[in-house]
Motif scaffolding. Structure first.
Motif, PDB file in Angstrom:
ATOM      1  N   VAL A 131       0.852  -1.194   0.000  1.00 37.16           N
ATOM      2  CA  VAL A 131       0.000   0.000   0.000  1.00 37.16           C
ATOM      3  C   VAL A 131       0.884   1.238   0.000  1.00 37.16           C
ATOM      4  O   VAL A 131       1.818   1.339   0.795  1.00 37.16           O
ATOM      5  CB  VAL A 131      -0.933   0.015   1.230  1.00 37.16           C
ATOM      6  N   THR A 132       0.578   2.183  -0.882  1.00 38.34           N
ATOM      7  CA  THR A 132       1.324   3.437  -0.965  1.00 38.34           C
ATOM      8  C   THR A 132       0.404   4.586  -0.582  1.00 38.34           C
ATOM      9  O   THR A 132      -0.710   4.696  -1.097  1.00 38.34           O
ATOM     10  CB  THR A 132       1.862   3.671  -2.385  1.00 38.34           C
ATOM     11  N   GLY A 133       0.866   5.420   0.336  1.00 38.40           N
ATOM     12  CA  GLY A 133       0.061   6.566   0.738  1.00 38.40           C
ATOM     13  C   GLY A 133       0.636   7.270   1.950  1.00 38.40           C
ATOM     14  O   GLY A 133       1.759   6.999   2.376  1.00 38.40           O
ATOM     15  N   THR A 134      -0.156   8.175   2.514  1.00 44.85           N
ATOM     16  CA  THR A 134       0.251   8.972   3.670  1.00 44.85           C
ATOM     17  C   THR A 134      -0.286   8.330   4.945  1.00 44.85           C
ATOM     18  O   THR A 134      -1.467   7.994   5.027  1.00 44.85           O
ATOM     19  CB  THR A 134      -0.292  10.403   3.555  1.00 44.85           C
ATOM     20  N   VAL A 135       0.589   8.165   5.933  1.00 42.70           N
ATOM     21  CA  VAL A 135       0.198   7.542   7.194  1.00 42.70           C
ATOM     22  C   VAL A 135      -0.685   8.504   7.982  1.00 42.70           C
ATOM     23  O   VAL A 135      -0.294   9.635   8.265  1.00 42.70           O
ATOM     24  CB  VAL A 135       1.439   7.166   8.033  1.00 42.70           C
ATOM     25  N   GLU A 137      -2.637   7.220  10.881  1.00 42.90           N
ATOM     26  CA  GLU A 137      -2.621   6.794  12.279  1.00 42.90           C
ATOM     27  C   GLU A 137      -1.927   5.450  12.400  1.00 42.90           C
ATOM     28  O   GLU A 137      -2.054   4.588  11.524  1.00 42.90           O
ATOM     29  CB  GLU A 137      -4.053   6.685  12.819  1.00 42.90           C
ATOM     30  N   ILE A 138      -1.186   5.271  13.493  1.00 42.36           N
ATOM     31  CA  ILE A 138      -0.617   3.976  13.865  1.00 42.36           C
ATOM     32  C   ILE A 138      -1.356   3.530  15.118  1.00 42.36           C
ATOM     33  O   ILE A 138      -1.150   4.080  16.200  1.00 42.36           O
ATOM     34  CB  ILE A 138       0.900   4.062  14.124  1.00 42.36           C
ATOM     35  N   GLY A 139      -2.256   2.552  14.973  1.00 39.78           N
ATOM     36  CA  GLY A 139      -3.090   2.121  16.076  1.00 39.78           C
ATOM     37  C   GLY A 139      -2.510   0.931  16.812  1.00 39.78           C
ATOM     38  O   GLY A 139      -1.380   0.499  16.577  1.00 39.78           O
ATOM     39  N   LEU A 140      -3.312   0.373  17.737  1.00 42.69           N
ATOM     40  CA  LEU A 140      -2.858  -0.774  18.520  1.00 42.69           C
ATOM     41  C   LEU A 140      -2.652  -2.000  17.645  1.00 42.69           C
ATOM     42  O   LEU A 140      -1.685  -2.746  17.827  1.00 42.69           O
ATOM     43  CB  LEU A 140      -3.882  -1.084  19.617  1.00 42.69           C
ATOM     44  N   PHE A 141      -3.569  -2.222  16.711  1.00 45.02           N
ATOM     45  CA  PHE A 141      -3.527  -3.427  15.892  1.00 45.02           C
ATOM     46  C   PHE A 141      -3.372  -3.137  14.399  1.00 45.02           C
ATOM     47  O   PHE A 141      -2.886  -3.976  13.651  1.00 45.02           O
ATOM     48  CB  PHE A 141      -4.799  -4.264  16.098  1.00 45.02           C
ATOM     49  N   ASN A 144      -3.605   3.216   9.628  1.00 40.94           N
ATOM     50  CA  ASN A 144      -4.444   3.801   8.583  1.00 40.94           C
ATOM     51  C   ASN A 144      -3.569   4.587   7.604  1.00 40.94           C
ATOM     52  O   ASN A 144      -2.780   5.438   8.013  1.00 40.94           O
ATOM     53  CB  ASN A 144      -5.498   4.723   9.186  1.00 40.94           C
ATOM     54  N   ILE A 145      -3.751   4.274   6.315  1.00 44.46           N
ATOM     55  CA  ILE A 145      -2.967   4.922   5.261  1.00 44.46           C
ATOM     56  C   ILE A 145      -3.923   5.484   4.218  1.00 44.46           C
ATOM     57  O   ILE A 145      -4.796   4.770   3.716  1.00 44.46           O
ATOM     58  CB  ILE A 145      -1.991   3.927   4.595  1.00 44.46           C
ATOM     59  N   ASN A 146      -3.752   6.760   3.895  1.00 44.88           N
ATOM     60  CA  ASN A 146      -4.533   7.393   2.825  1.00 44.88           C
ATOM     61  C   ASN A 146      -3.757   7.292   1.517  1.00 44.88           C
ATOM     62  O   ASN A 146      -2.655   7.839   1.398  1.00 44.88           O
ATOM     63  CB  ASN A 146      -4.812   8.865   3.152  1.00 44.88           C
ATOM     64  N   THR A 147      -4.322   6.600   0.533  1.00 43.77           N
ATOM     65  CA  THR A 147      -3.657   6.449  -0.757  1.00 43.77           C
ATOM     66  C   THR A 147      -3.755   7.753  -1.549  1.00 43.77           C
ATOM     67  O   THR A 147      -4.591   8.610  -1.239  1.00 43.77           O
ATOM     68  CB  THR A 147      -4.289   5.298  -1.553  1.00 43.77           C
ATOM     69  N   PRO A 148      -2.939   7.935  -2.600  1.00 38.72           N
ATOM     70  CA  PRO A 148      -2.972   9.181  -3.373  1.00 38.72           C
ATOM     71  C   PRO A 148      -4.335   9.487  -3.986  1.00 38.72           C
ATOM     72  O   PRO A 148      -4.638  10.656  -4.238  1.00 38.72           O
ATOM     73  CB  PRO A 148      -1.908   8.949  -4.459  1.00 38.72           C
ATOM     74  N   ASP A 149      -5.162   8.454  -4.240  1.00 41.40           N
ATOM     75  CA  ASP A 149      -6.501   8.703  -4.771  1.00 41.40           C
ATOM     76  C   ASP A 149      -7.527   8.869  -3.651  1.00 41.40           C
ATOM     77  O   ASP A 149      -8.730   8.713  -3.871  1.00 41.40           O
ATOM     78  CB  ASP A 149      -6.937   7.598  -5.732  1.00 41.40           C
ATOM     79  N   ASN A 150      -7.036   9.183  -2.429  1.00 42.23           N
ATOM     80  CA  ASN A 150      -7.859   9.528  -1.271  1.00 42.23           C
ATOM     81  C   ASN A 150      -8.752   8.374  -0.824  1.00 42.23           C
ATOM     82  O   ASN A 150      -9.943   8.566  -0.535  1.00 42.23           O
ATOM     83  CB  ASN A 150      -8.710  10.774  -1.562  1.00 42.23           C
TER      84      ASN A 150
END
Length: 281
Positions: A131-135, A137-141, A144-150
């Motif tokens: 997966v490529t995108g902007t981090v 959140e880093i959660g407990l388990f 979450n990553i937002n990809t370039p196409d949102n």
């Protein structure tokens, strides 16, 4: 007479239970608000201390889950449930769940290692677990990553930690890789000089290191130039598209002919079939 006594006892028990139920609901709502308020204060305190958002979110997630477990135990104790027995039952259930859902524990451990070793942080642009995108959140388990196409993509921490991670935000700049096809009759040194001058004028293209433009390959149409300007990660796509435009505009303004593939067919007496031209595109 006995019926009246039984009904009075039943009413008394129902009244006591109803009061406890109302009290438990009030306790739950008030405690939830207090937990949320406390977490907000902690977040504000961490931000004032300039703690990284990655660490803040991870710590607050752990504190929030712990406080809600304590709240559940307190509510059960309010109803008269033996909390020590409940704690033992919860521990036994935790062992059973841990054995059955080892993946969750692996994801939890991977999340802890991501915080400790910090291969990336919130806001970094990465490629991890395919997966490529902007981090976000880093959660407990999961993370979450937002990809370039949102598109918000939720990835298990263990999958990220066990795979290769590319952090495009770790270095101050990155290289844009593009190709430019020349006609075989075009003088390549002139084309390189024109391209360098044009690309250097593109906003956010770095002067140090300077753009690299060299002959990369040859094909039936002619030389193929490697066009490689450098820019910061946040301006990568803007420079990428502007460089493509610069290639098109530079070659058009110079009057270069469109690249075309040329084939020679030998062994025919008809000169019309000895050469065949196939325009590119």
């Amino acid at each position: 007479m006995k019926f009246n006594e039984i009904s009075q006892v039943a009413i008394q028990l129902l009244t006591q239970f109803g009061l406890k139920l109302v009290g438990a609901i009030v306790l739950w709502l008030v405690a939830q608000r207090l937990i949320d308020f406390g977490l907000k204060l902690l977040r504000r305190a961490f931000r004032n201390q300039k703690v990284e958002p990655t660490i803040i979110n991870y710590i607050l997630n752990i504190i929030g889950v712990t406080l809600r477990i304590v709240l559940i135990v307190a509510v059960l104790g309010f109803f008269g449930v033996e909390t020590t027995s409940f704690a033992a039952l919860l521990a036994a259930a935790g062992v059973a769940i841990g054995a059955a859902w080892g993946g969750l524990l692996a994801n939890f451990a991977a999340g802890a290692f991501l915080i400790i070793f910090r291969p990336f942080k919130v806001g970094d642009f990465i490629t991890a677990a395919g997966v490529t995108g902007t981090v976000v959140e880093i959660g407990l388990f999961t993370s979450n990553i937002n990809t370039p196409d949102n598109v918000l993509t939720i990835v298990a921490n263990n999958k990220i930690f066990s795979d290769n991670i590319q952090n495009f935000s770790a270095n101050p700049y990155r290289r844009v890789d593009l190709l430019a096809q020349l006609h075989q009759d075009v003088e390549h040194n002139e084309a390189i000089a024109l391209l360098k001058a044009k690309i250097s004028q593109i906003p956010h293209v770095l002067s140090s290191p300077a753009p690299d433009i060299e002959i990369l390959d040859f094909n039936l149409a002619g030389p193929v130039l490697a066009v490689r300007p450098y820019t910061s990660n946040e301006h990568y796509w803007q420079v990428y598209f502007d460089t493509n435009k610069a290639i098109r505009e530079t070659f058009g303004e110079a009057g270069y002919p469109a690249p075309e593939h040329r084939y020679t067919v030998r062994g025919s007496s008809n000169p019309e079939v000895n050469a065949f031209v196939s325009p590119l595109g």
